[in-house]
Write an enzyme that holds these catalytic residues in place. Structure first.
Site: not given
Length: 236
Positions: A59, A212, A32, A120, A61, A64
């Protein structure tokens, strides 16, 4: 989709990213690419990763007005990544225009369009009191997912905790892409709605995004394969 676990490349530059992938022998794993890396390196980062056979979830997002998103998606379509996304809160018309942009930008590659429901990092308190969106997290996530489906999206980014409900509402061919995945022994950091790969598989997630738990591990290669094992496709 065959690629079940996308590794979040949350690094500042291509140099750092390349060293991480090489040093940990993560050749060709799905990845990603988010805003931090893409805004620093630009489209060249996609070409470099594709040259090393990495399936890519871009990614960004997008959120607009519909015309702007359509034009942006037409440009992104030329990169021929596997997945791109928009914010579902942009509304159905924006999502429709995003899909039109993807389709008009490439006639040979079928990039999947997914829409982010509720981040999340958000919980009910943030959603209700800061964003002033009434109702529960699950109800809102399902509603946004259904809007996305009706508007031409191929799936959504959602918490594992909403994936089953979204499948019930939108159908089992509608993709559920779930971030906030942590291996059992790692912390939650800034994510509020998290889950293990095993829990995700049991709750109808199609694709996991893990960052992570792997990138900050003492042994990222081992951590990646442990995640695959938990998911059910790794070597036992």
């Amino acid at each position: 989709m065959d690629n079940a676990i996308y590794l979040a490349l949350d690094f500042p530059t291509w140099g750092v990213t390349e060293r991480f992938l090489e040093n940990n022998q993560l050749h060709g794993v799905p990845v990603k690419v988010g805003m931090e890396l893409f805004f620093r390196e630009g489209p060249s980062i996609i070409e470099k990763l594709k040259a090393n056979n990495h399936p890519i979830f871009l990614d960004l997002k997008l959120h607009d007005i519909p015309t702007t998103v359509k034009r942006a998606m037409k440009n992104l379509a030329a990169l021929e990544v596997d997945i791109v996304n928009v914010h579902a809160l942009g509304g159905g018309e924006m999502i429709k225009h995003a899909k039109e942009g993807l389709l008009s930008g490439s006639s040979t590659h079928k990039t999947k369009l997914i829409a982010v429901t509720i981040l999340t990092s958000h919980d009910k308190e943030i959603m209700n009191n800061q964003l002033l969106i009434p109702g529960g997290l699950k109800d809102n996530a399902v509603h946004l997912a259904y809007t996305a489906k009706q508007s031409g999206a191929d799936g959504v980014v959602c918490s594992v905790h909403e994936a089953s409900l979204i499948k019930e509402k939108c159908g089992y061919d509608f993709l559920t892409v779930t971030p906030g995945i942590r291996l059992a022994e790692t912390g939650f950091d800034d994510q509020k709605r998290v889950a293990t790969p095993k829990f995700a598989r049991e709750n109808d997630a199609d694709i996991l995004v893990i960052g992570r738990s792997i990138t900050k591990s003492d042994n990222p290669y081992q951590a990646y394969w442990k995640a695959l094992e938990e998911w059910g496709h790794g070597v036992k």
